[in-house]
Design an enzyme around this catalytic site. Structure first.
Site, PDB file in Angstrom:
ATOM      1  N   TYR A 167     -14.594 -14.497 129.348  1.00 31.25           N
ATOM      2  CA  TYR A 167     -14.453 -13.238 128.584  1.00 31.25           C
ATOM      3  C   TYR A 167     -13.333 -12.391 129.194  1.00 31.25           C
ATOM      4  O   TYR A 167     -12.452 -11.896 128.477  1.00 31.25           O
ATOM      5  CB  TYR A 167     -15.775 -12.449 128.574  1.00 31.25           C
ATOM      6  CG  TYR A 167     -15.610 -11.099 127.892  1.00 31.25           C
ATOM      7  CD1 TYR A 167     -15.415 -11.021 126.514  1.00 31.25           C
ATOM      8  CD2 TYR A 167     -15.599  -9.911 128.630  1.00 31.25           C
ATOM      9  CE1 TYR A 167     -15.217  -9.787 125.885  1.00 31.25           C
ATOM     10  CE2 TYR A 167     -15.413  -8.680 128.010  1.00 31.25           C
ATOM     11  CZ  TYR A 167     -15.215  -8.630 126.640  1.00 31.25           C
ATOM     12  OH  TYR A 167     -15.014  -7.419 126.012  1.00 31.25           O
ATOM     13  N   LYS A 170      -9.649 -11.048 127.654  1.00 33.00           N
ATOM     14  CA  LYS A 170      -9.210  -9.644 127.584  1.00 33.00           C
ATOM     15  C   LYS A 170      -7.942  -9.425 128.422  1.00 33.00           C
ATOM     16  O   LYS A 170      -7.117  -8.584 128.062  1.00 33.00           O
ATOM     17  CB  LYS A 170     -10.356  -8.712 128.005  1.00 33.00           C
ATOM     18  CG  LYS A 170     -11.481  -8.660 126.976  1.00 33.00           C
ATOM     19  CD  LYS A 170     -10.995  -8.123 125.620  1.00 33.00           C
ATOM     20  CE  LYS A 170     -12.067  -8.076 124.564  1.00 33.00           C
ATOM     21  NZ  LYS A 170     -11.632  -7.516 123.285  1.00 33.00           N
TER      22      LYS A 170
END
Ligand code: NDP
Ligand code: 8X3
Length: 250
Positions: free
Chosen positions: A152, A156
């Site tokens: 994750y 980002k």
């Protein structure tokens, strides 16, 4: 009247951003996969503002579906001024040695490839008219990492790199690009991350007051309100109890 395209507007930040911007009498193109939730947002906006809304139900992971959705936009909505790349998710919190391949694919395909597809499809219209604003919803995880956040956080970090690259690429065309980095906010994010386990999700926000989706929406509204010659390239927003990765829980 501005036309604003928001991905992931069926819930969380996207829904709050749509409701906030609707107060300005705009045209909103709102997307998501959940038609029921998306229709509810559209109904609320139609009943409570003079803005008009076009819902588009599709999965940003699917390039053909993205292309089809963009092609389906009627002339009355196709002069897009603002793209808000918000759709995204985290799946699970497993350490790298135990990670699930399918979870990795979903995060990469949604958070990176979905954002790329939408940008590639919409930015040429902005280039043509030499104006536009792309707002990418990154995260505090665009710079920080935490145990189990591996993929994750990598997606980002990629959103931050892409925002910087887009800003440079689109600068000659007078298009603004803003990377917004929110910290912990209580939306459906953790419920999705923990596969619908609401008890586990609620624990993430115990002992401190997290951001609300509306706080992030207000920041996006501000970023979009600035004069043509002013561009916020990056903006970080956390709740008062959070600084970078550190949260003060009482
Ligand atoms: P929510 O789960 O509440 O909302 C996510 C939205 O993204 C929903 O509208 C969902 O719609 C949409 N979405 C997810 N996957 C897809 C897909 N494949 N195709 C189309 N739409 C999709 O989470 P948030 O509002 O919190 O998250 C929004 C963004 O903010 C994400 O990019 C997230 O990474 C980021 N973020 C969240 C933080 C937080 O703490 N909440 C902090 C920092 C950043 P549907 O299910 O209908 O498809
Ligand atoms: C979502 C918030 O805390 O998982 O980007 O980084 S966090």
């Amino acid at each position: 009247m501005k036309t604003i395209f928001i991905t992931g507007a069926s819930g969380g930040f996207g829904k709050a951003i749509a409701k906030t911007l609707a107060k300005q009498n705009v045209k909103l193109i709102l997307t998501g996969r959940n038609k029921v939730h998306l229709d509810e947002v559209c109904r609320f906006i139609t009943e409570n503002s003079s803005s008009s809304v076009l819902p588009l139900v599709f999965d940003v992971q699917d390039l053909n579906a993205c292309k089809k959705a963009i092609k389906s936009i009627p002339d009355t909505f196709n002069d897009i001024d603002v793209l808000i790349n918000n759709a995204g998710l985290a799946v699970d919190l497993k350490t790298i040695n135990k990670g699930n391949y399918e979870d990795w694919e979903r995060m990469i395909n949604t958070n990176i490839k979905g954002l790329l597809y939408m940008t590639r499809l919409i930015s040429p219209f902005m280039v043509k008219k030499k104006s536009g604003h792309i707002v990418n919803i990154g995260s505090i995880s665009s710079r920080e990492v935490y145990v189990g956040g591996n993929v994750y956080c990598a997606t980002k970090h990629a959103v931050l790199a892409l925002s910087q690259g887009m800003r440079m690429d689109l600068l000659p065309h007078r298009i603004k690009v803003t990377h917004v980095s929110p910290g912990a906010a209580e939306t459906n994010f953790s419920v999705v991350r923990f596969h619908g386990d609401k008890t586990r999700a609620a624990k993430v926000y115990e002992g401190f007051t997290p951001l609300l989706a509306e706080d992030v929406a207000n920041v996006v509204e501000y970023v979009l309100s600035l004069p043509e010659h002013v561009c916020i390239n990056e903006i970080n927003i956390t709740c008062t109890a959070q600084f970078n990765g550190l949260i003060n829980r009482s």
